[in-house]
Design a protein around this motif. Structure first.
Motif, PDB file in Angstrom:
ATOM      1  N   MET A 139       0.841  -1.195   0.000  1.00 54.38           N
ATOM      2  CA  MET A 139       0.000   0.000   0.000  1.00 54.38           C
ATOM      3  C   MET A 139       0.874   1.242   0.000  1.00 54.38           C
ATOM      4  N   ILE A 140       0.388   2.289  -0.627  1.00 56.10           N
ATOM      5  CA  ILE A 140       0.988   3.618  -0.552  1.00 56.10           C
ATOM      6  C   ILE A 140       0.007   4.463   0.255  1.00 56.10           C
ATOM      7  N   GLU A 141       0.525   5.175   1.244  1.00 58.43           N
ATOM      8  CA  GLU A 141      -0.335   5.966   2.119  1.00 58.43           C
ATOM      9  C   GLU A 141       0.168   7.401   2.192  1.00 58.43           C
ATOM     10  N   LYS A 142      -0.721   8.339   1.982  1.00 53.01           N
ATOM     11  CA  LYS A 142      -0.379   9.759   2.087  1.00 53.01           C
ATOM     12  C   LYS A 142      -0.824  10.253   3.447  1.00 53.01           C
ATOM     13  N   GLU A 143       0.135  10.731   4.253  1.00 52.93           N
ATOM     14  CA  GLU A 143      -0.152  11.287   5.585  1.00 52.93           C
ATOM     15  C   GLU A 143       0.337  12.722   5.590  1.00 52.93           C
ATOM     16  N   ASP A 144      -0.576  13.682   5.648  1.00 50.96           N
ATOM     17  CA  ASP A 144      -0.223  15.091   5.548  1.00 50.96           C
ATOM     18  C   ASP A 144       0.590  15.296   4.265  1.00 50.96           C
ATOM     19  N   ARG A 145       1.841  15.690   4.377  1.00 51.75           N
ATOM     20  CA  ARG A 145       2.682  15.905   3.187  1.00 51.75           C
ATOM     21  C   ARG A 145       3.640  14.747   2.942  1.00 51.75           C
ATOM     22  N   ARG A 146       3.560  13.727   3.768  1.00 48.56           N
ATOM     23  CA  ARG A 146       4.443  12.568   3.633  1.00 48.56           C
ATOM     24  C   ARG A 146       3.750  11.471   2.833  1.00 48.56           C
ATOM     25  N   VAL A 147       4.560  10.696   2.092  1.00 49.39           N
ATOM     26  CA  VAL A 147       4.052   9.532   1.365  1.00 49.39           C
ATOM     27  C   VAL A 147       4.811   8.322   1.886  1.00 49.39           C
ATOM     28  N   ILE A 148       4.073   7.372   2.459  1.00 47.93           N
ATOM     29  CA  ILE A 148       4.664   6.173   3.039  1.00 47.93           C
ATOM     30  C   ILE A 148       4.388   5.004   2.102  1.00 47.93           C
ATOM     31  N   VAL A 149       5.457   4.283   1.740  1.00 51.81           N
ATOM     32  CA  VAL A 149       5.329   3.085   0.911  1.00 51.81           C
ATOM     33  C   VAL A 149       5.463   1.897   1.846  1.00 51.81           C
ATOM     34  N   HIS A 150       4.370   1.148   2.006  1.00 52.58           N
ATOM     35  CA  HIS A 150       4.367  -0.036   2.862  1.00 52.58           C
ATOM     36  C   HIS A 150       4.679  -1.247   1.980  1.00 52.58           C
ATOM     37  N   THR A 151       5.774  -1.930   2.283  1.00 50.97           N
ATOM     38  CA  THR A 151       6.149  -3.124   1.539  1.00 50.97           C
ATOM     39  C   THR A 151       6.020  -4.339   2.453  1.00 50.97           C
ATOM     40  N   LEU A 152       6.245  -5.505   1.892  1.00 49.95           N
ATOM     41  CA  LEU A 152       6.184  -6.724   2.705  1.00 49.95           C
ATOM     42  C   LEU A 152       7.219  -6.720   3.817  1.00 49.95           C
ATOM     43  N   SER A 153       8.338  -6.035   3.620  1.00 49.55           N
ATOM     44  CA  SER A 153       9.398  -6.075   4.627  1.00 49.55           C
ATOM     45  C   SER A 153       9.445  -4.857   5.552  1.00 49.55           C
ATOM     46  N   ARG A 154       9.020  -3.678   5.045  1.00 48.20           N
ATOM     47  CA  ARG A 154       9.061  -2.492   5.899  1.00 48.20           C
ATOM     48  C   ARG A 154       8.300  -1.340   5.260  1.00 48.20           C
ATOM     49  N   SER A 155       8.165  -0.260   6.032  1.00 49.43           N
ATOM     50  CA  SER A 155       7.506   0.958   5.545  1.00 49.43           C
ATOM     51  C   SER A 155       8.564   2.032   5.365  1.00 49.43           C
ATOM     52  N   LEU A 156       8.466   2.758   4.233  1.00 48.07           N
ATOM     53  CA  LEU A 156       9.477   3.742   3.875  1.00 48.07           C
ATOM     54  C   LEU A 156       8.820   5.063   3.508  1.00 48.07           C
ATOM     55  N   GLU A 157       9.437   6.166   3.918  1.00 50.81           N
ATOM     56  CA  GLU A 157       8.932   7.477   3.538  1.00 50.81           C
ATOM     57  C   GLU A 157       9.556   7.861   2.209  1.00 50.81           C
ATOM     58  N   SER A 158       8.730   7.968   1.191  1.00 51.64           N
ATOM     59  CA  SER A 158       9.191   8.268  -0.160  1.00 51.64           C
ATOM     60  C   SER A 158       9.396   9.770  -0.341  1.00 51.64           C
ATOM     61  N   VAL A 159      10.389  10.133  -1.164  1.00 56.82           N
ATOM     62  CA  VAL A 159      10.562  11.538  -1.509  1.00 56.82           C
ATOM     63  C   VAL A 159       9.604  11.934  -2.637  1.00 56.82           C
ATOM     64  N   GLU A 160       9.004  10.932  -3.287  1.00 57.84           N
ATOM     65  CA  GLU A 160       8.064  11.183  -4.387  1.00 57.84           C
ATOM     66  C   GLU A 160       6.658  11.407  -3.839  1.00 57.84           C
ATOM     67  N   ASN A 161       5.856  12.148  -4.593  1.00 56.16           N
ATOM     68  CA  ASN A 161       4.478  12.420  -4.152  1.00 56.16           C
ATOM     69  C   ASN A 161       3.532  11.299  -4.583  1.00 56.16           C
ATOM     70  N   ALA A 162       2.285  11.374  -4.124  1.00 52.93           N
ATOM     71  CA  ALA A 162       1.293  10.334  -4.407  1.00 52.93           C
ATOM     72  C   ALA A 162       0.969  10.243  -5.894  1.00 52.93           C
ATOM     73  N   LYS A 163       0.982  11.368  -6.602  1.00 55.38           N
ATOM     74  CA  LYS A 163       0.710  11.348  -8.044  1.00 55.38           C
ATOM     75  C   LYS A 163       1.767  10.533  -8.785  1.00 55.38           C
ATOM     76  N   TYR A 164       3.012  10.659  -8.360  1.00 51.52           N
ATOM     77  CA  TYR A 164       4.091   9.863  -8.958  1.00 51.52           C
ATOM     78  C   TYR A 164       3.786   8.372  -8.816  1.00 51.52           C
ATOM     79  N   TRP A 165       3.397   7.952  -7.604  1.00 50.71           N
ATOM     80  CA  TRP A 165       3.110   6.542  -7.342  1.00 50.71           C
ATOM     81  C   TRP A 165       1.862   6.072  -8.084  1.00 50.71           C
TER      82      TRP A 165
END
Length: 191
Positions: free
Chosen positions: A100-126
């Motif tokens: 899942m990709i989750e947008k929280e305020d101005r942050r975009v979190i990419v949840h993967t099977l192994s961990r969650s990462l804060e992406s520098v890319e915006n939700a439109k990119y994903w």
């Protein structure tokens, strides 16, 4: 030699397709195994090692080709690498590992099977990057992988990964029918 797809009959001369399927799964967890048989009694055994499809004899050619196409699609999804750039590092994973990709305020979190990462890319990119049948954007704050869908209501979605982790997302009221249709198309492609 490593196989990506295997077609096994339950009863083969001197061998049992269920046992061979379990062994193949141990050697390659991502293998797509088709059990082809006229014996429906083995379905539960085949599901224990996550058989990709259980096809009854006589084979329906249209169903076989549809399922084979889906297996090839999933293999390509697993093979396709995605770069997740964070402020500290760039992580490479297969698109199939993204839950899942989750947008929280101005942050975009990419949840993967192994961990969650804060992406520098915006939700439109994903949203543009993940324009595959298995991904859907049911709400402006979420992009989900339908592969991990466990349940949904008119307001929310529950995702579950093989290791038992649970994520929740929301469905926008105006997106519910579109989401439901996308889910049905995904299920049809999987059957």
């Amino acid at each position: 030699m490593r196989a990506d797809i295997a077609f096994l009959d339950v009863e083969m001369p001197g061998r049992n397709g269920i046992n061979i399927g379990a062994l193949l799964r141990e050697k390659n967890p991502k293998i797509k195994i088709f059990i082809v048989t006229s014996y429906l009694d083995y379905l539960d055994d085949a599901m224990e090692f996550h058989v990709f499809r259980y096809l009854s004899k006589p084979i329906d050619k249209a169903r076989l080709f549809r399922n084979f196409k889906e297996a090839l699609y999933q293999i390509s999804m697993e093979a396709e690498k995605i770069s997740i750039e964070t402020k500290e590092e760039t992580i490479i994973c297969s698109s199939d590992e993204i839950v899942m990709i989750e947008k929280e305020d101005r942050r975009v979190i990419v949840h993967t099977l192994s961990r969650s990462l804060e992406s520098v890319e915006n939700a439109k990119y994903w949203d543009r990057l993940l324009k595959y049948r298995s991904f859907n954007r049911p709400h402006r704050s979420y992009i989900i992988n339908l592969k991990y869908l466990q349940s949904y209501t008119h307001e929310s979605i529950v995702l579950k990964t093989p290791d038992g982790r649970i994520w929740e997302a929301y469905i926008a009221r105006r997106k519910y029918q579109e989401f439901k249709d996308a889910h049905l198309l995904f299920l049809e492609a999987m059957s």
